[in-house]
Scaffold this motif. Structure first.
Motif, short mmCIF file in Angstrom:
data_model
loop_
_atom_site.label_atom_id
_atom_site.label_comp_id
_atom_site.label_asym_id
_atom_site.label_seq_id
_atom_site.Cartn_x
_atom_site.Cartn_y
_atom_site.Cartn_z
N VAL A 93 0.82 -1.21 0.00
CA VAL A 93 0.00 0.00 0.00
C VAL A 93 0.86 1.27 0.00
CG1 VAL A 93 -1.96 -1.12 1.10
CG2 VAL A 93 -0.20 -0.07 2.54
N GLY A 94 2.17 1.10 0.06
CA GLY A 94 3.06 2.26 0.02
C GLY A 94 4.48 1.84 -0.29
N VAL A 95 5.22 2.70 -0.99
CA VAL A 95 6.60 2.41 -1.36
C VAL A 95 7.47 3.61 -0.94
CG1 VAL A 95 8.22 1.88 -3.22
CG2 VAL A 95 5.86 1.03 -3.33
N ALA A 96 8.57 3.33 -0.27
CA ALA A 96 9.51 4.38 0.13
C ALA A 96 10.90 4.04 -0.38
CB ALA A 96 9.52 4.53 1.65
N VAL A 97 11.69 5.07 -0.69
CA VAL A 97 13.06 4.89 -1.18
C VAL A 97 13.98 5.78 -0.33
CG1 VAL A 97 14.62 5.01 -3.15
CG2 VAL A 97 12.19 4.50 -3.50
N ASP A 98 15.02 5.18 0.24
CA ASP A 98 15.92 5.97 1.08
C ASP A 98 16.99 6.68 0.24
OD1 ASP A 98 17.84 4.07 0.43
OD2 ASP A 98 17.78 3.07 2.38
N ASP A 99 17.91 7.35 0.91
CA ASP A 99 18.93 8.14 0.21
C ASP A 99 19.86 7.28 -0.63
OD1 ASP A 99 17.85 10.36 1.38
OD2 ASP A 99 19.29 10.40 3.05
N GLU A 100 19.98 6.02 -0.29
CA GLU A 100 20.87 5.12 -1.04
C GLU A 100 20.12 4.34 -2.11
OE1 GLU A 100 22.97 2.67 1.68
OE2 GLU A 100 23.86 4.35 2.80
N GLY A 101 18.86 4.67 -2.31
CA GLY A 101 18.08 4.02 -3.36
C GLY A 101 17.46 2.69 -2.98
N ARG A 102 17.56 2.34 -1.71
CA ARG A 102 16.96 1.08 -1.26
C ARG A 102 15.48 1.27 -0.98
NH1 ARG A 102 21.36 -0.13 3.39
NH2 ARG A 102 20.63 2.00 3.85
N ARG A 103 14.69 0.30 -1.40
CA ARG A 103 13.24 0.40 -1.27
C ARG A 103 12.75 -0.34 -0.03
NH1 ARG A 103 9.85 1.11 -6.13
NH2 ARG A 103 11.13 2.20 -7.68
N SER A 104 11.68 0.20 0.53
CA SER A 104 10.94 -0.51 1.59
C SER A 104 9.45 -0.35 1.28
CB SER A 104 11.28 0.05 2.97
OG SER A 104 10.91 1.43 3.06
N PHE A 105 8.66 -1.27 1.79
CA PHE A 105 7.26 -1.33 1.40
C PHE A 105 6.35 -1.38 2.62
CE2 PHE A 105 10.00 -3.38 -1.66
CZ PHE A 105 9.64 -2.76 -2.85
N THR A 106 5.31 -0.59 2.56
CA THR A 106 4.27 -0.67 3.57
C THR A 106 3.23 -1.65 3.07
OG1 THR A 106 4.61 1.62 4.24
CG2 THR A 106 2.53 0.61 4.88
N THR A 107 2.87 -2.64 3.87
CA THR A 107 1.94 -3.69 3.45
C THR A 107 0.73 -3.73 4.37
OG1 THR A 107 3.19 -5.30 4.77
CG2 THR A 107 3.76 -5.11 2.43
N ARG A 108 -0.33 -4.33 3.85
CA ARG A 108 -1.55 -4.48 4.65
C ARG A 108 -2.39 -5.60 4.06
NH1 ARG A 108 -5.51 0.35 4.19
NH2 ARG A 108 -6.18 -0.89 2.42
N GLY A 109 -3.01 -6.37 4.93
CA GLY A 109 -3.96 -7.36 4.46
C GLY A 109 -5.26 -6.69 4.06
N ASP A 110 -5.89 -7.16 3.01
CA ASP A 110 -7.13 -6.54 2.53
C ASP A 110 -8.21 -6.51 3.60
OD1 ASP A 110 -5.80 -6.21 0.19
OD2 ASP A 110 -7.08 -7.53 -1.02
N ALA A 111 -8.19 -7.47 4.51
CA ALA A 111 -9.20 -7.55 5.56
C ALA A 111 -8.83 -6.75 6.80
CB ALA A 111 -9.46 -9.01 5.94
N ASN A 112 -7.62 -6.20 6.82
CA ASN A 112 -7.15 -5.48 8.00
C ASN A 112 -7.45 -3.98 7.88
OD1 ASN A 112 -6.17 -7.93 8.86
ND2 ASN A 112 -4.04 -7.49 8.30
N ALA A 113 -7.76 -3.36 9.01
CA ALA A 113 -8.07 -1.93 9.01
C ALA A 113 -6.82 -1.07 8.95
CB ALA A 113 -8.89 -1.58 10.26
N ALA A 114 -5.69 -1.58 9.46
CA ALA A 114 -4.46 -0.79 9.53
C ALA A 114 -3.32 -1.51 8.82
CB ALA A 114 -4.09 -0.53 10.99
#
Length: 212
Positions: A93-114
């Motif tokens: 549900v979200g993608v972030a890239v740090d200063d060194e170009g490494r990616r991290s991902f925000t995830t969520r289950g479709d049934a979860n509220a948060a």
């Protein structure tokens, strides 16, 4: 087997074999051919999109290069904790890239509220979900790899036997119809007369002259 019985069983048997063949194709043959991995979903965090007991088929992900191709909306399988082999399948549900170009991902289950508490890094990713087969995971947990391969061979043999059975039945029906058509013909058919024979039969009969 009578023609009526064969015609009655034909659609039912065909549907059953087609369903089993499609299931094995989706959860065994395609993953083996493409190097994908089938996994069973044991929780309801992705419902209703992916019901509990489904079999998800994932393409393996390794490192930053594979992570670079992911975007919001993709469903991924990852390892939340390095000391726990349990896998989780959630949506990005979200993608972030740090200063060194490494990616991290925000995830969520479709049934979860948060969203999930911690972001997922490239090293935690295990696979990108390509498709899922609802409830197939229940059957998959009862069979090992050898039994699944044996099932593919068995279904292939059944499909071949079914096709052969239909072919033999069609040939027999055709032969039976040919025999019935021959029985309906008249026993003897008069041969057509030649023009000369027709003229001869048309001439009047002249009585022989009495002796003079």
């Amino acid at each position: 087997m009578t023609t009526v019985l064969r015609r009655t069983l034909h659609p039912l048997l065909g549907i059953a074999l087609a369903a089993v063949a499609a299931l094995l194709l989706a959860v065994v043959v395609v993953p083996l051919a493409l190097g994908w991995v089938p996994l069973t979903v044991l929780s309801g965090s992705m419902e209703p999109t992916v019901p509990t007991g489904s079999q998800v088929v994932v393409a393996p992900l390794e490192g930053e290069d594979d992570a670079a191709g992911l975007s919001t909306g993709d469903v991924v399988t990852f390892m939340p904790r390095p000391d726990d082999p349990t896998l989780v399948t959630h949506r990005i549900v979200g993608v972030a890239v740090d200063d060194e170009g490494r990616r991290s991902f925000t995830t969520r289950g479709d049934a979860n509220a948060a969203p999930d508490a911690a972001p997922v890094t490239a090293t935690q990713l295990r696979g990108l979900v390509k498709y899922h087969v609802p409830w197939a995971g229940y059957a998959a947990t009862l069979l090992d790899a050898e039994q699944k391969r044996g099932g593919v061979v068995l279904v292939a043999a059944a499909l071949f036997g079914y096709a052969l059975w239909q072919l033999v039945g069609a040939v027999r029906d055709r032969g039976r119809r040919t025999e019935e058509a021959a029985d309906d013909l008249p026993a003897e058919v008069a041969e057509p007369m030649t023009p000369a024979e027709a003229r001869t039969e048309a001439l009047p009969v002249v009585p022989a002259a009495a002796g003079r």
